[in-house]
Design a protein around this motif. Structure first.
Motif, PDB file in Angstrom:
ATOM      1  N   ARG A  98      -0.989  17.527  12.787  1.00 59.08           N
ATOM      2  CA  ARG A  98      -0.605  18.146  14.045  1.00 59.08           C
ATOM      3  C   ARG A  98      -0.368  19.634  13.839  1.00 59.08           C
ATOM      4  N   LEU A  99      -0.811  20.428  14.823  1.00 60.49           N
ATOM      5  CA  LEU A  99      -0.745  21.874  14.704  1.00 60.49           C
ATOM      6  C   LEU A  99       0.165  22.501  15.762  1.00 60.49           C
ATOM      7  N   LYS A 100       0.689  23.665  15.442  1.00 61.04           N
ATOM      8  CA  LYS A 100       1.404  24.484  16.414  1.00 61.04           C
ATOM      9  C   LYS A 100       0.383  25.225  17.269  1.00 61.04           C
ATOM     10  N   ARG A 101       0.841  25.838  18.332  1.00 58.84           N
ATOM     11  CA  ARG A 101      -0.071  26.622  19.181  1.00 58.84           C
ATOM     12  C   ARG A 101      -0.710  27.762  18.403  1.00 58.84           C
ATOM     13  N   SER A 102       0.000  28.243  17.394  1.00 56.56           N
ATOM     14  CA  SER A 102      -0.517  29.342  16.582  1.00 56.56           C
ATOM     15  C   SER A 102      -1.649  28.893  15.658  1.00 56.56           C
ATOM     16  N   GLY A 103      -1.819  27.573  15.504  1.00 56.83           N
ATOM     17  CA  GLY A 103      -2.837  27.054  14.602  1.00 56.83           C
ATOM     18  C   GLY A 103      -2.288  26.647  13.251  1.00 56.83           C
ATOM     19  N   ALA A 104      -1.007  26.944  13.008  1.00 60.45           N
ATOM     20  CA  ALA A 104      -0.375  26.531  11.753  1.00 60.45           C
ATOM     21  C   ALA A 104      -0.046  25.037  11.808  1.00 60.45           C
ATOM     22  N   VAL A 105       0.037  24.414  10.646  1.00 54.60           N
ATOM     23  CA  VAL A 105       0.367  22.995  10.582  1.00 54.60           C
ATOM     24  C   VAL A 105       1.823  22.785  10.987  1.00 54.60           C
ATOM     25  N   LYS A 106       2.022  21.952  11.971  1.00 52.78           N
ATOM     26  CA  LYS A 106       3.366  21.662  12.486  1.00 52.78           C
ATOM     27  C   LYS A 106       4.047  20.570  11.668  1.00 52.78           C
ATOM     28  N   MET A 136       0.847  -1.191   0.000  1.00 56.83           N
ATOM     29  CA  MET A 136       0.000   0.000   0.000  1.00 56.83           C
ATOM     30  C   MET A 136       0.880   1.237   0.000  1.00 56.83           C
ATOM     31  N   THR A 137       0.561   2.194  -0.827  1.00 52.74           N
ATOM     32  CA  THR A 137       1.228   3.486  -0.685  1.00 52.74           C
ATOM     33  C   THR A 137       0.578   4.240   0.476  1.00 52.74           C
ATOM     34  N   THR A 138       1.359   5.103   1.106  1.00 55.83           N
ATOM     35  CA  THR A 138       0.899   5.788   2.309  1.00 55.83           C
ATOM     36  C   THR A 138      -0.112   6.880   1.990  1.00 55.83           C
ATOM     37  N   ALA A 139      -0.690   7.451   3.042  1.00 61.27           N
ATOM     38  CA  ALA A 139      -1.745   8.460   2.888  1.00 61.27           C
ATOM     39  C   ALA A 139      -1.183   9.795   2.398  1.00 61.27           C
ATOM     40  N   PRO A 140      -2.002  10.596   1.725  1.00 60.89           N
ATOM     41  CA  PRO A 140      -1.547  11.881   1.196  1.00 60.89           C
ATOM     42  C   PRO A 140      -1.159  12.869   2.294  1.00 60.89           C
ATOM     43  N   PRO A 141      -0.163  13.726   2.034  1.00 64.33           N
ATOM     44  CA  PRO A 141       0.236  14.775   2.975  1.00 64.33           C
ATOM     45  C   PRO A 141      -0.618  16.030   2.820  1.00 64.33           C
ATOM     46  N   TYR A 142      -0.193  17.097   3.467  1.00 66.49           N
ATOM     47  CA  TYR A 142      -0.986  18.332   3.551  1.00 66.49           C
ATOM     48  C   TYR A 142      -0.830  19.242   2.325  1.00 66.49           C
ATOM     49  N   LYS A 143       0.391  19.318   1.783  1.00 70.69           N
ATOM     50  CA  LYS A 143       0.684  20.313   0.750  1.00 70.69           C
ATOM     51  C   LYS A 143       0.555  19.733  -0.662  1.00 70.69           C
ATOM     52  N   LYS A 144       0.047  20.564  -1.574  1.00 71.54           N
ATOM     53  CA  LYS A 144      -0.201  20.121  -2.943  1.00 71.54           C
ATOM     54  C   LYS A 144       1.085  19.740  -3.667  1.00 71.54           C
ATOM     55  N   ARG A 145       2.148  20.493  -3.464  1.00 67.60           N
ATOM     56  CA  ARG A 145       3.401  20.187  -4.154  1.00 67.60           C
ATOM     57  C   ARG A 145       3.908  18.791  -3.785  1.00 67.60           C
ATOM     58  N   THR A 146       3.789  18.455  -2.509  1.00 68.79           N
ATOM     59  CA  THR A 146       4.213  17.128  -2.054  1.00 68.79           C
ATOM     60  C   THR A 146       3.278  16.050  -2.583  1.00 68.79           C
ATOM     61  N   VAL A 147       1.999  16.357  -2.610  1.00 70.96           N
ATOM     62  CA  VAL A 147       1.019  15.408  -3.157  1.00 70.96           C
ATOM     63  C   VAL A 147       1.328  15.108  -4.614  1.00 70.96           C
ATOM     64  N   ASP A 148       1.620  16.142  -5.394  1.00 64.82           N
ATOM     65  CA  ASP A 148       1.887  15.956  -6.824  1.00 64.82           C
ATOM     66  C   ASP A 148       3.109  15.067  -7.050  1.00 64.82           C
ATOM     67  N   LEU A 149       4.159  15.286  -6.244  1.00 63.55           N
ATOM     68  CA  LEU A 149       5.364  14.469  -6.374  1.00 63.55           C
ATOM     69  C   LEU A 149       5.061  13.010  -6.036  1.00 63.55           C
ATOM     70  N   ARG A 150       4.320  12.799  -4.971  1.00 62.95           N
ATOM     71  CA  ARG A 150       4.053  11.427  -4.528  1.00 62.95           C
ATOM     72  C   ARG A 150       3.084  10.706  -5.470  1.00 62.95           C
ATOM     73  N   LEU A 151       2.226  11.456  -6.136  1.00 61.84           N
ATOM     74  CA  LEU A 151       1.376  10.825  -7.150  1.00 61.84           C
ATOM     75  C   LEU A 151       2.218  10.247  -8.285  1.00 61.84           C
ATOM     76  N   LYS A 152       3.257  10.982  -8.684  1.00 60.35           N
ATOM     77  CA  LYS A 152       4.161  10.474  -9.719  1.00 60.35           C
ATOM     78  C   LYS A 152       4.905   9.234  -9.216  1.00 60.35           C
ATOM     79  N   ALA A 153       5.328   9.302  -7.962  1.00 58.71           N
ATOM     80  CA  ALA A 153       6.039   8.165  -7.381  1.00 58.71           C
ATOM     81  C   ALA A 153       5.129   6.945  -7.300  1.00 58.71           C
ATOM     82  N   GLN A 154       3.879   7.149  -6.896  1.00 57.81           N
ATOM     83  CA  GLN A 154       2.929   6.041  -6.819  1.00 57.81           C
ATOM     84  C   GLN A 154       2.715   5.413  -8.192  1.00 57.81           C
ATOM     85  N   LYS A 155       2.599   6.232  -9.208  1.00 58.60           N
ATOM     86  CA  LYS A 155       2.408   5.723 -10.570  1.00 58.60           C
ATOM     87  C   LYS A 155       3.576   4.841 -10.980  1.00 58.60           C
ATOM     88  N   ASN A 156       4.792   5.261 -10.652  1.00 62.28           N
ATOM     89  CA  ASN A 156       5.974   4.509 -11.071  1.00 62.28           C
ATOM     90  C   ASN A 156       6.183   3.237 -10.262  1.00 62.28           C
TER      91      ASN A 156
END
Length: 317
Positions: free
Chosen positions: A265-273, A211-231
């Motif tokens: 997971r989030l920082k105290r500020s509410g940003a993604v940690k 199984m390939t792992t679950a998608p991450p938060y950011k689109k750029r990382t998602v796009d890279l991993r989609l290519k990796a999954q295809k290969n």
């Protein structure tokens, strides 16, 4: 000197020495297996092996799912019989950070170090759950403890893990992607080499799911991993692998995780940690979405030939 002996005597002496060597090696293997059993080790029926997504979020979700396949997959009568192949369904989950297939098949060097080198700061490099961890601390260092003896000189972690008398699961689930994303996305041949080495080192009689792992938060990382999954999907098909392949990146799973702060997971500020490791809430959603594909892969690996209609096959399409 052997050279001064009659040829028949030479042969007898050589045969005697070879026999002694076999006896010694057999005794060592038996002693090793006996030591492991004496220390309380018993191979889990179902082994889930992956990377830091298991350690930092999804490990408990994998454990829950595979401990209770019957209620999650709602098997038909003939499929219930198939599940008996899994014995008591004892489950072990091991997630080693910064690893992928290339690390588990490496016999030396930097890639193997990802599994075996002791973390200088934390003294642990893995998160484990289920029957492979009877402590209250989920974090362990691979190589320390009877359950984690995967670091033998000249052997890959897979070769050490599946040595005779050690791990002998009735079903193996591998869950990897992110730590080989650049490697696989940019090079089909590298993905194929990793898969071919994996299939050479896995016991031929162990049913397996990748199984390939679950998608991450950011689109750029998602796009890279989609290519990796295809290969890597291509690599499993090209290699003729007997493992079933389940895509962790689907339109539904990407939609669930992409940009969703509540799943990370989030920082105290509410940003993604941590944008790379979906949390337990996200893991439960992932299994809800992937349930049918995972269940079909399980029954397919157990020899069920009566399944139709779901996007999974023995080897990816």
């Amino acid at each position: 000197m052997i050279n001064n002996l009659h040829p028949i005597a030479q042969f007898a002496r050589i045969f005697h020495r070879a026999t002694l060597m076999i006896v010694v090696l057999s005794a060592v293997l038996f002693a090793t297996a006996s030591d492991l059993r004496a220390n309380g080790f018993r191979s889990p029926d179902i082994l889930v092996l992956g990377d830091s997504q298991l350690s930092f979020g999804s490990g408990p979700a994998f454990l829950d799912f595979f401990q209770d396949i019957k209620s999650h997959c709602m098997p038909k009568v003939h499929q219930v019989q198939k599940l008996k192949k899994l014995g008591s369904m004892s489950v072990g989950v091991i997630g080693v950070r910064s690893t992928s297939l290339a690390s588990w098949v490496a016999r030396k060097g930097r890639l193997k170090d990802k599994v075996c080198k002791v973390d200088r700061r934390w003294k642990s490099n893995a998160g484990t759950f289920g029957v492979v961890n009877s402590t209250r601390n989920k974090y362990v260092q691979i190589g320390k403890g009877v359950e984690y003896q995967f670091c033998k000189s000249g052997k890959s972690p897979f070769e050490a893990m599946f040595a005779r008398g050690y791990y002998n699961p009735k079903l193996l689930i591998m869950s990897f992607l992110g730590n080989s994303a650049h490697r696989w996305a940019g090079n089909k041949k590298a993905a194929l080499r990793d898969v071919e080495k994996t299939m050479m080192q896995l016991p031929s009689d162990v049913p397996c799911i990748f199984m390939t792992t679950a998608p991450p938060y950011k689109k750029r990382t998602v796009d890279l991993r989609l290519k990796a999954q295809k290969n890597v999907k291509y690599a499993f098909m090209k290699s003729g692998s007997r493992c079933s392949f389940v895509e962790g990146f689907t339109p539904e799973t990407v939609a669930a995780n992409l940009g969703n702060k509540g799943y990370f997971r989030l920082k105290r500020s509410g940003a993604v940690k941590d944008p790379y490791h979906p949390n337990l809430r996200a893991a439960k959603k992932f299994f809800d979405v992937e349930m049918d594909n995972i269940c079909q892969a399980i029954f397919e690996q157990l020899g069920d030939d009566q399944l139709t209609g779901l996007d999974i096959s023995r080897g990816p399409r």
